[in-house]
Structure formats: C-alpha cells, structure tokens
Design a protein around this motif. Structure first.
Motif, PDB file in Angstrom:
ATOM      1  N   SER A   1       0.857  -1.187   0.000  1.00 31.83           N
ATOM      2  CA  SER A   1       0.000   0.000   0.000  1.00 31.83           C
ATOM      3  C   SER A   1       0.890   1.233   0.000  1.00 31.83           C
ATOM      4  O   SER A   1       1.805   1.348   0.809  1.00 31.83           O
ATOM      5  N   TYR A   2       0.646   2.149  -0.944  1.00 35.38           N
ATOM      6  CA  TYR A   2       1.444   3.391  -0.917  1.00 35.38           C
ATOM      7  C   TYR A   2       0.653   4.547  -0.320  1.00 35.38           C
ATOM      8  O   TYR A   2       0.909   5.722  -0.604  1.00 35.38           O
ATOM      9  N   ALA A   3      -0.305   4.210   0.535  1.00 37.85           N
ATOM     10  CA  ALA A   3      -0.982   5.226   1.339  1.00 37.85           C
ATOM     11  C   ALA A   3      -0.109   5.515   2.556  1.00 37.85           C
ATOM     12  O   ALA A   3      -0.512   5.330   3.705  1.00 37.85           O
ATOM     13  N   ALA A   4       1.139   5.902   2.278  1.00 37.49           N
ATOM     14  CA  ALA A   4       2.118   6.209   3.326  1.00 37.49           C
ATOM     15  C   ALA A   4       2.942   7.388   2.813  1.00 37.49           C
ATOM     16  O   ALA A   4       3.015   7.606   1.599  1.00 37.49           O
ATOM     17  N   SER A   5       3.577   8.122   3.722  1.00 32.40           N
ATOM     18  CA  SER A   5       4.304   9.330   3.291  1.00 32.40           C
ATOM     19  C   SER A   5       5.475   8.950   2.381  1.00 32.40           C
ATOM     20  O   SER A   5       5.993   7.829   2.429  1.00 32.40           O
ATOM     21  N   MET A   6       5.913   9.905   1.567  1.00 29.36           N
ATOM     22  CA  MET A   6       7.019   9.673   0.639  1.00 29.36           C
ATOM     23  C   MET A   6       8.288   9.280   1.413  1.00 29.36           C
ATOM     24  O   MET A   6       9.036   8.418   0.974  1.00 29.36           O
ATOM     25  N   GLU A   7       8.457   9.886   2.560  1.00 26.99           N
ATOM     26  CA  GLU A   7       9.633   9.578   3.389  1.00 26.99           C
ATOM     27  C   GLU A   7       9.624   8.097   3.800  1.00 26.99           C
ATOM     28  O   GLU A   7      10.615   7.388   3.690  1.00 26.99           O
ATOM     29  N   LYS A   8       8.439   7.643   4.226  1.00 23.38           N
ATOM     30  CA  LYS A   8       8.292   6.236   4.641  1.00 23.38           C
ATOM     31  C   LYS A   8       8.468   5.317   3.435  1.00 23.38           C
ATOM     32  O   LYS A   8       9.054   4.238   3.540  1.00 23.38           O
ATOM     33  N   ILE A   9       7.926   5.743   2.305  1.00 24.55           N
ATOM     34  CA  ILE A   9       8.023   4.916   1.092  1.00 24.55           C
ATOM     35  C   ILE A   9       9.495   4.730   0.708  1.00 24.55           C
ATOM     36  O   ILE A   9       9.941   3.617   0.410  1.00 24.55           O
ATOM     37  N   LYS A  10      10.255   5.824   0.745  1.00 21.62           N
ATOM     38  CA  LYS A  10      11.681   5.740   0.381  1.00 21.62           C
ATOM     39  C   LYS A  10      12.426   4.796   1.327  1.00 21.62           C
ATOM     40  O   LYS A  10      13.154   3.910   0.893  1.00 21.62           O
ATOM     41  N   GLU A  11      12.204   4.970   2.602  1.00 21.52           N
ATOM     42  CA  GLU A  11      12.872   4.129   3.601  1.00 21.52           C
ATOM     43  C   GLU A  11      12.455   2.657   3.423  1.00 21.52           C
ATOM     44  O   GLU A  11      13.284   1.747   3.447  1.00 21.52           O
ATOM     45  N   GLY A  12      11.154   2.438   3.222  1.00 27.47           N
ATOM     46  CA  GLY A  12      10.637   1.076   3.048  1.00 27.47           C
ATOM     47  C   GLY A  12      11.240   0.405   1.825  1.00 27.47           C
ATOM     48  O   GLY A  12      11.598  -0.775   1.856  1.00 27.47           O
ATOM     49  N   LEU A  13      11.378   1.168   0.744  1.00 26.37           N
ATOM     50  CA  LEU A  13      11.931   0.590  -0.476  1.00 26.37           C
ATOM     51  C   LEU A  13      13.426   0.285  -0.329  1.00 26.37           C
ATOM     52  O   LEU A  13      13.906  -0.715  -0.855  1.00 26.37           O
ATOM     53  N   ASP A  14      14.130   1.141   0.406  1.00 24.20           N
ATOM     54  CA  ASP A  14      15.549   0.839   0.676  1.00 24.20           C
ATOM     55  C   ASP A  14      15.646  -0.512   1.380  1.00 24.20           C
ATOM     56  O   ASP A  14      16.471  -1.362   1.037  1.00 24.20           O
ATOM     57  N   ARG A  15      14.758  -0.693   2.348  1.00 27.52           N
ATOM     58  CA  ARG A  15      14.802  -1.954   3.115  1.00 27.52           C
ATOM     59  C   ARG A  15      14.413  -3.145   2.235  1.00 27.52           C
ATOM     60  O   ARG A  15      15.027  -4.211   2.314  1.00 27.52           O
ATOM     61  N   ILE A  16      13.381  -2.969   1.403  1.00 27.51           N
ATOM     62  CA  ILE A  16      12.945  -4.082   0.532  1.00 27.51           C
ATOM     63  C   ILE A  16      14.065  -4.447  -0.448  1.00 27.51           C
ATOM     64  O   ILE A  16      14.373  -5.622  -0.660  1.00 27.51           O
ATOM     65  N   GLU A  17      14.694  -3.431  -1.020  1.00 24.98           N
ATOM     66  CA  GLU A  17      15.783  -3.686  -1.989  1.00 24.98           C
ATOM     67  C   GLU A  17      16.906  -4.495  -1.344  1.00 24.98           C
ATOM     68  O   GLU A  17      17.368  -5.483  -1.908  1.00 24.98           O
ATOM     69  N   GLU A  18      17.301  -4.058  -0.167  1.00 25.98           N
ATOM     70  CA  GLU A  18      18.401  -4.750   0.513  1.00 25.98           C
ATOM     71  C   GLU A  18      17.996  -6.186   0.872  1.00 25.98           C
ATOM     72  O   GLU A  18      18.759  -7.132   0.684  1.00 25.98           O
ATOM     73  N   PHE A  19      16.752  -6.315   1.338  1.00 29.52           N
ATOM     74  CA  PHE A  19      16.229  -7.636   1.708  1.00 29.52           C
ATOM     75  C   PHE A  19      16.273  -8.582   0.503  1.00 29.52           C
ATOM     76  O   PHE A  19      16.745  -9.716   0.591  1.00 29.52           O
ATOM     77  N   CYS A  20      15.806  -8.100  -0.641  1.00 20.96           N
ATOM     78  CA  CYS A  20      15.741  -8.948  -1.834  1.00 20.96           C
ATOM     79  C   CYS A  20      17.144  -9.285  -2.354  1.00 20.96           C
ATOM     80  O   CYS A  20      17.380 -10.384  -2.849  1.00 20.96           O
ATOM     81  N   ARG A  21      18.059  -8.321  -2.232  1.00 21.27           N
ATOM     82  CA  ARG A  21      19.453  -8.579  -2.653  1.00 21.27           C
ATOM     83  C   ARG A  21      20.058  -9.729  -1.873  1.00 21.27           C
ATOM     84  O   ARG A  21      20.810 -10.537  -2.394  1.00 21.27           O
ATOM     85  N   ASN A  22      19.686  -9.807  -0.599  1.00 20.49           N
ATOM     86  CA  ASN A  22      20.305 -10.822   0.269  1.00 20.49           C
ATOM     87  C   ASN A  22      19.547 -12.147   0.302  1.00 20.49           C
ATOM     88  O   ASN A  22      19.956 -13.069   1.008  1.00 20.49           O
ATOM     89  N   LEU A  23      18.460 -12.232  -0.409  1.00 26.47           N
ATOM     90  CA  LEU A  23      17.664 -13.477  -0.342  1.00 26.47           C
ATOM     91  C   LEU A  23      18.340 -14.609  -1.113  1.00 26.47           C
ATOM     92  O   LEU A  23      18.886 -14.370  -2.178  1.00 26.47           O
TER      93      LEU A  23
END
Ligand SMILES: Cc1ncc(COP(=O)(O)O)c(C=O)c1O
Length: 402
Positions: free
Chosen positions: A380-402
């Motif tokens: 859901s992107y019903a979240a602030s842009m700041e949260k979205i950026k931080e969340g995507l950084d975390r998702i990217e790193e998570f997927c890289r390490n899977l």
C-alpha cells in the motif's frame, strides 16, 4: 466451563489478514521502539492523509447542534439527496431517494447484500485477486465463494467466468451474485468500458446481480477513466448494486460511512438488516459525509496527485528489483508485484515472503495469498514519501540478500 457452542458458519470464517497483520506489526513495533527503530507499514489500506478541515468542521457543527440522536436506519434524507446528486454528476446514474441506503462503511453495505441474497449453499462469483472481506462475508452468510481466475494482466479471465456459469447450469449451487471491483484492491487494475460491458452482458444473460464496488473511483492515474456499470444502460442498472463510501476518497476511514444505489426492492430488504442489526450509521459522521459529498472537492485532487507521484516512484523502484515483476497499476493506492521469483526452500509462498520481510527488514506488506493470488504481495502506498523511500531501501536490501 460450557462447551464452545460456536456456529459452524463462524468457525469457517477467517480473521482479516490485514487486521491480523496490523496486530503483529504493533507487537514488533513495540519491541523495536526500545532500539529506536520502527516498522514501515505498507499493509493496511488506510489513507495517511487527515480528513479535510471542512469535513471535520461539519462533524463538530453536528455535535454542537445536537445532531446526536438516532436517525432513519438507512441515513438522513439530506445525505441521501447528496448521494443521488453525486451518482448523477460523477457516475451518470439516475437514482432516486428510494434507491439509496447509507451504512457503516462500504463493508456493512456489502454485508447487508450478502444477507439479503444468499441462501445456504449459494455461490457468489468473485474474481481473483479480491478484497479479503468479500469471500468471508459470503461464508458468514452461509454461501460459497466461487473464484474466477485472472490473466497475466491481473484482469478477469472471461473464458473461466463463462465456463463457471455455463458448466453449472441446472445443477448444484445457485449463482446469483457477481462482485466487480474497479479500480481494484489489491491489484490497482481499472477496467475499460468495453470490458465492463462484456461482464455486464454475461451477468444479464444469466440473471446474475452485479455488486459494483467503486470505493476507489477517485484514485485514477494517467489516462485511466472510471466507468460505472449501472450507467451504461437501464438493463445493467436494474441488475447492479453500486457501492461507494467516503472512507477512501475523503480520508474518512474511521467515520464509517458507506452507501449504495440499487433497485428499491433490494434497498427495502437491506433496510430490514440495518433496522435489526445496527440501526443508523453514526449521526455525526452522516453530517460530515454530507459535507464531503457536497462541499469543496479540491482535497480529493490533492490526494490523487500525491498518490500518483508515489505510485510512479514506487513502481520504478520495485520494477528495478531483480526477480520481482510488476505491472503499473491504473488506480487505487496499491502495487501488486509478483514475488514468486523468490520462492524456494526458505520462502515457499507469499505468506513466508511477507513474514520474513517483516521479521528481518521490518517492512509490512500483505501476502497475495490472502487475496487469492499467492505469487504476489500487496504494497500500500498510502504512506508518506519519506516512509516509502525508507521502506523501499529496506525491501531492496532484503531482496538482494535473499
Ligand atoms: C475494495 C474495498 N471495498 C470496500 C472496502 C470497505 O470500505 P469501508 O471502509 O467504507 O467499509 C474496502 C476497504 O479496504 C475496500 O478495499
């Protein structure tokens, strides 16, 4: 202690995966707080905007003017008149007051319909992926959800729909209801006029009522347009129950006001449900909803533009992640990427993916399995842009390490 005399029906009903996720996230958040960290919440479909001031003021005024008593169980006349006007102006549907019912959110309106139509063992046709409550409400009313497959573009597989209807003709459970949700939760898919007309024709030929859930109608991006099934022709209007709410459009999820337009014979039966179950939706919220529908509409466009910005950003970043596939959603505020590229020994399905992502990267998403599409997750992107950026950084790193 007495035995658990719970009904067979309630024991078949699952708890809401989105609310269950929120509870889990709250627990993890409480733990993380001590370390100065927090979960990024892309789970619940809740606008992060506040209810616009003109609407809040109308609510306050209603309290000061003592509009705090019971109202007619299906809503005050002033609100119904505004809904008639709204349907005319925005959706090109001509309803009268007798065609309108106001309930405690779109959720109650949907539940009323299930109770009014379903006999034990009736099937309600639900295209996958679907909003989580449809299937459970059907079960709660003693019915059976009949799921229709989707194609690669996440739209309904019409051949499967036809097969489902024609192969069951004359035998077994009755099919009386079809649920249409465009713009769609969870996929963000928006149906074109031609696609809707085809679905309408199939339902009409087979005497099936259409529940058209249009709660995301205001959040459309790019060249996408919203069409209401009931606006195409009178025959479609007669078999369609058009559902909407102020919840998403005006960031009013907690006020609990939803409504529908339908044949007055249907409204009459639904009225009995509300008379005997909840009585009227909150009187104060009804006056606020009146302001939402008839007052200044600028805030809706402000929210839409912001969602579009977020959608474009989040889509670009998610699409660039290896092994994640994603189509650009045309509406609502969800992205529905395919994550099955990550399935293997450790992560076997979307539930595992969401669990591990939450535990290890502290990002909450809803597993696609909850919506009948296990290869996907809903963000859901019903979240602030700041949260979205931080969340995507975390998702990217998570997927890289899977
Ligand atoms: C497709 C869809 N329909 C209905 C609802 C319920 O809306 P309300 O909050 O007005 O009950 C939701 C809420 O998430 C939804 O996503």
């Amino acid at each position: 202690m007495l035995p658990e005399y719970f009904s067979e029906r309630i024991l078949k009903v699952e708890e809401s995966p989105t609310f269950a996720l929120e509870r889990k996230v709250d627990e993890i958040d409480a733990r993380l707080k001590q370390e100065g960290k927090s979960v990024i919440r892309f789970g619940i479909g809740q606008p992060d905007f506040n209810t616009p001031d003109n609407i809040k003021d109308a609510g306050k005024k209603a309290i000061c003017e003592n509009r705090t008593k019971y109202t007619a169980s299906t809503g005050i006349r002033e609100l119904k008149e505004a809904i008639v006007e709204k349907f005319k102006k925005d959706n090109n549907i001509d309803y009268e007051i007798s065609n309108i019912l106001v309930g405690n959110g779109a959720k109650q309106v949907l539940d009323d319909i299930m109770r009014v139509f379903i006999n034990h063992g009736d099937t309600v046709i639900i295209p996958r992926p679907f909003w989580v409550s449809y299937s459970q409400q059907v079960i709660l009313s003693g019915g059976i959800p009949g799921f229709v497959n989707f194609k690669d573009d996440l739209k309904i597989d019409i051949d499967h729909l036809k097969h489902m209807i024609y192969s069951s003709k004359g035998k077994g459970s009755r099919r009386k209801l079809f649920i249409l949700n465009s713009p769609n939760n969870p996929s963000g898919v928006v149906y074109s006029r031609e696609e809707l007309e085809e679905i309408g024709r199939i339902c009409l030929e087979n005497n099936i009522y259409i529940i058209a859930d249009e709660v995301y109608e205001n959040f459309l991006y790019g060249a996408k347009k919203h069409y209401s099934m009931a606006s195409f022709r009178d025959e479609f209007k007669s078999i369609t129950i058009t559902i909407n709410a102020v919840s998403k459009s005006y960031a009013m999820t907690g006020w609990r006001i939803g409504y529908c337009g339908a044949d007055s014979r249907i409204i009459k039966q639904m009225t009995k449900v509300q008379d005997q179950s909840t009585s009227n939706p909150c009187s104060i919220a009804q006056w606020a909803a009146l302001e939402a529908l008839s007052g200044d509409q600028d805030s809706v466009e402000v929210m839409r533009k912001e969602y579009q910005k977020r959608r474009d950003y989040i889509y670009k970043r998610i699409s660039s992640i290896k092994k994640m596939e994603c189509s650009l959603p045309g509406g609502a505020f969800y992205l529905f990427p395919k994550v099955s590229g990550f399935f293997g020994v450790r992560i076997k399905n979307s539930f595992d993916f969401a669990d591990v992502l939450l535990e290890e990267a502290n990002v909450a998403v809803v597993p696609g399995g909850a919506f009948g599409a296990d290869e996907y997750v809903r963000i859901s992107y019903a979240a602030s842009m700041e949260k979205i950026k931080e969340g995507l950084d975390r998702i990217e790193e998570f997927c890289r390490n899977l």
